[in-house]
Design an enzyme around this catalytic site. Sequence first.
Site, PDB file in Angstrom:
ATOM      1  N   TRP A  95       8.203  -3.963  -1.681  1.00 54.60           N
ATOM      2  CA  TRP A  95       7.956  -3.230  -0.432  1.00 54.60           C
ATOM      3  C   TRP A  95       8.933  -2.052  -0.340  1.00 54.60           C
ATOM      4  O   TRP A  95      10.147  -2.231  -0.405  1.00 54.60           O
ATOM      5  CB  TRP A  95       8.153  -4.132   0.768  1.00 54.60           C
ATOM      6  CG  TRP A  95       7.059  -5.090   1.138  1.00 54.60           C
ATOM      7  CD1 TRP A  95       7.080  -5.881   2.246  1.00 54.60           C
ATOM      8  CD2 TRP A  95       5.810  -5.364   0.492  1.00 54.60           C
ATOM      9  NE1 TRP A  95       5.920  -6.627   2.309  1.00 54.60           N
ATOM     10  CE2 TRP A  95       5.124  -6.322   1.243  1.00 54.60           C
ATOM     11  CE3 TRP A  95       5.190  -4.880  -0.669  1.00 54.60           C
ATOM     12  CZ2 TRP A  95       3.868  -6.818   0.889  1.00 54.60           C
ATOM     13  CZ3 TRP A  95       3.946  -5.375  -1.036  1.00 54.60           C
ATOM     14  CH2 TRP A  95       3.299  -6.323  -0.256  1.00 54.60           C
ATOM     15  N   ASN A 208       0.338  -1.200   2.000  1.00 54.13           N
ATOM     16  CA  ASN A 208      -0.064  -2.537   1.593  1.00 54.13           C
ATOM     17  C   ASN A 208      -1.304  -2.935   2.373  1.00 54.13           C
ATOM     18  O   ASN A 208      -1.272  -3.036   3.599  1.00 54.13           O
ATOM     19  CB  ASN A 208       1.040  -3.565   1.872  1.00 54.13           C
ATOM     20  CG  ASN A 208       0.570  -4.977   1.531  1.00 54.13           C
ATOM     21  OD1 ASN A 208       0.044  -5.207   0.439  1.00 54.13           O
ATOM     22  ND2 ASN A 208       0.725  -5.907   2.450  1.00 54.13           N
ATOM     23  N   GLU A 209      -2.403  -3.110   1.647  1.00 53.38           N
ATOM     24  CA  GLU A 209      -3.666  -3.618   2.203  1.00 53.38           C
ATOM     25  C   GLU A 209      -4.177  -2.832   3.411  1.00 53.38           C
ATOM     26  O   GLU A 209      -4.463  -3.411   4.474  1.00 53.38           O
ATOM     27  CB  GLU A 209      -3.531  -5.119   2.513  1.00 53.38           C
ATOM     28  CG  GLU A 209      -3.109  -5.891   1.264  1.00 53.38           C
ATOM     29  CD  GLU A 209      -3.202  -7.414   1.375  1.00 53.38           C
ATOM     30  OE1 GLU A 209      -3.128  -7.929   2.492  1.00 53.38           O
ATOM     31  OE2 GLU A 209      -3.360  -8.058   0.319  1.00 53.38           O
ATOM     32  N   TYR A 282      -7.925 -13.137  -3.070  1.00 52.98           N
ATOM     33  CA  TYR A 282      -7.528 -14.315  -2.281  1.00 52.98           C
ATOM     34  C   TYR A 282      -8.748 -15.032  -1.714  1.00 52.98           C
ATOM     35  O   TYR A 282      -9.050 -14.913  -0.522  1.00 52.98           O
ATOM     36  CB  TYR A 282      -6.614 -13.896  -1.120  1.00 52.98           C
ATOM     37  CG  TYR A 282      -5.253 -13.413  -1.553  1.00 52.98           C
ATOM     38  CD1 TYR A 282      -4.308 -14.314  -2.038  1.00 52.98           C
ATOM     39  CD2 TYR A 282      -4.913 -12.067  -1.467  1.00 52.98           C
ATOM     40  CE1 TYR A 282      -3.052 -13.876  -2.439  1.00 52.98           C
ATOM     41  CE2 TYR A 282      -3.655 -11.622  -1.860  1.00 52.98           C
ATOM     42  CZ  TYR A 282      -2.734 -12.534  -2.346  1.00 52.98           C
ATOM     43  OH  TYR A 282      -1.498 -12.101  -2.733  1.00 52.98           O
ATOM     44  N   GLU A 318      -2.628  -8.175  -6.848  1.00 52.37           N
ATOM     45  CA  GLU A 318      -2.138  -9.387  -6.187  1.00 52.37           C
ATOM     46  C   GLU A 318      -3.228 -10.418  -6.361  1.00 52.37           C
ATOM     47  O   GLU A 318      -4.403 -10.106  -6.162  1.00 52.37           O
ATOM     48  CB  GLU A 318      -2.003  -9.199  -4.667  1.00 52.37           C
ATOM     49  CG  GLU A 318      -0.803  -8.482  -4.156  1.00 52.37           C
ATOM     50  CD  GLU A 318      -0.689  -8.630  -2.616  1.00 52.37           C
ATOM     51  OE1 GLU A 318      -1.203  -9.603  -2.045  1.00 52.37           O
ATOM     52  OE2 GLU A 318      -0.083  -7.749  -2.016  1.00 52.37           O
ATOM     53  N   TRP A 347       0.805 -12.771  -7.439  1.00 48.88           N
ATOM     54  CA  TRP A 347       1.586 -12.906  -6.209  1.00 48.88           C
ATOM     55  C   TRP A 347       2.060 -14.325  -6.154  1.00 48.88           C
ATOM     56  O   TRP A 347       1.226 -15.211  -6.162  1.00 48.88           O
ATOM     57  CB  TRP A 347       0.731 -12.575  -4.977  1.00 48.88           C
ATOM     58  CG  TRP A 347       1.540 -12.663  -3.723  1.00 48.88           C
ATOM     59  CD1 TRP A 347       1.853 -13.799  -3.032  1.00 48.88           C
ATOM     60  CD2 TRP A 347       2.180 -11.578  -3.036  1.00 48.88           C
ATOM     61  NE1 TRP A 347       2.640 -13.487  -1.957  1.00 48.88           N
ATOM     62  CE2 TRP A 347       2.860 -12.133  -1.931  1.00 48.88           C
ATOM     63  CE3 TRP A 347       2.253 -10.196  -3.254  1.00 48.88           C
ATOM     64  CZ2 TRP A 347       3.603 -11.364  -1.043  1.00 48.88           C
ATOM     65  CZ3 TRP A 347       2.977  -9.433  -2.373  1.00 48.88           C
ATOM     66  CH2 TRP A 347       3.642 -10.012  -1.280  1.00 48.88           C
TER      67      TRP A 347
END
Length: 386
Positions: A95, A208-209, A282, A318, A347
Amino acid sequence: MKRFITLAACAGAACALPATSRSGVVARSSSALSSRAANDSSFPSASGSSFIIDGKQQYYAGTNSYWLGFQTNNADVDLVMKNLATSGLKVLRVWGFNDVTSDPGSNTVYFQSFINGEAKINTGANGLERLDYVVKSAEEHGIKLIINFVNNWTDYGGMAAYFDFAGISSNAEWYTNEKAQTQYQAYIKAVVTRYSSSPAVFAWELANEPRCKGCDLSVLSDWVKTSAAYVKSLDSKHMVTTGEEGFGLDGDGSYPYQFAEGGDFNATCADPNVDFCVYHLYPDSWGTADNAQEWGNNWIKNHAKVCEALGKPCVLEEFGFNNNCDVELAWETTALATKGTGGDMFWQYGDTLSSGKSHQDGNTVYYQDDLWKCMVAPHVAAIGNQ
Ligand SMILES: *[C@@H]1O[C@H](CO)[C@@H](O)[C@H](O)[C@H]1NC(C)=O
Ligand SMILES: *[C@@H]1O[C@H](CO)[C@@H](O)[C@H](O)[C@H]1NC(C)=O
Ligand SMILES: *[C@@H]1O[C@H](CO)[C@@H](O)[C@H](O)[C@H]1NC(C)=O
């Protein structure tokens, strides 16, 4: 990841600064990074479906450690870099943001604050100097970094940290609000100019996302266009990518393939300033956990089709499935075998730091433990045997 991350990795000792180095938000000049001469050919680049790092074109495996820049013990950072280098993982995503809306105290690391309507970038000892050390250690250990600039989620602040400052109340507004975007670009400039000559930067990443639920698809794709062009205007030599989950593309029509979260994978991947395209995986969070292995294999193949058509590498940036080695190793194997895919990054990385074990969020794979031996070591070996 993901909304489920807590501050646990940064709680207590791991994030405490020694009293002697407290410096609040006092700006310091950029530290002298990159004493090593960097030149263009030493910077990572994309070529067709794969990457060239240190002059070597191949498929690369890597991992994520969102918390590394928030550590205050240099030895912990060096330990992680050394273990990555030893294990053959080449790319690490960390990050590059840590936004706060109230003073967390000088013991706690943060990179940007929004307090009393004022935005301030923290370049001090409990600020970007911590990221400086990550970059420096990466240079010394030959590790390449993906560094992102803001979070969609509220972990470590995120777009929501900008809301009061900008007079907005949703991520959807954040992407187009002038005040928010001006400050976002100021933050990008502070980070990018700090490390623009470092050979340790693999790529800059916009967020991020990033999601924009129910928005016109042009909101995210226009924001990607503007932001990627801005990063390139500051640093044309390093690569840029989006940080997206990879929603919105042709496939089985299940929720992740739909456009409901505002993502249009073809459009953002096609942007000329996006050097390679990323997506996450995911099935548990996305309602596609039935037959997760096959669903994930198809998710990998469908993204690779888009990347191949555009002549850029895709990276499975990820992924996680409750530390299930069979499923995750199968995905890695598919990614490695699928043309159009240039790398994968599980991840997330775990290690035993001076403060104890790093955060187990349900998808953490600790260096050299049984799960590591099952899903990391064999995959790195398979890449080496190609
Ligand atoms: C540029 O970097 C490459 C790869 O690290 C190295 O082989 C080469 O000698 C460098 N060239 C100059 C002029 O520094
Ligand atoms: C991330 O973006 C999505 C879509 O806009 C939104 O539903 C979600 O609430 C966002 N997360 C946060 C923490 O704002
Ligand atoms: C995305 O691009 C691919 C490859 O060019 C194409 O086959 C596909 O139809 C496109 N899908 C969408 C949703 O635009």
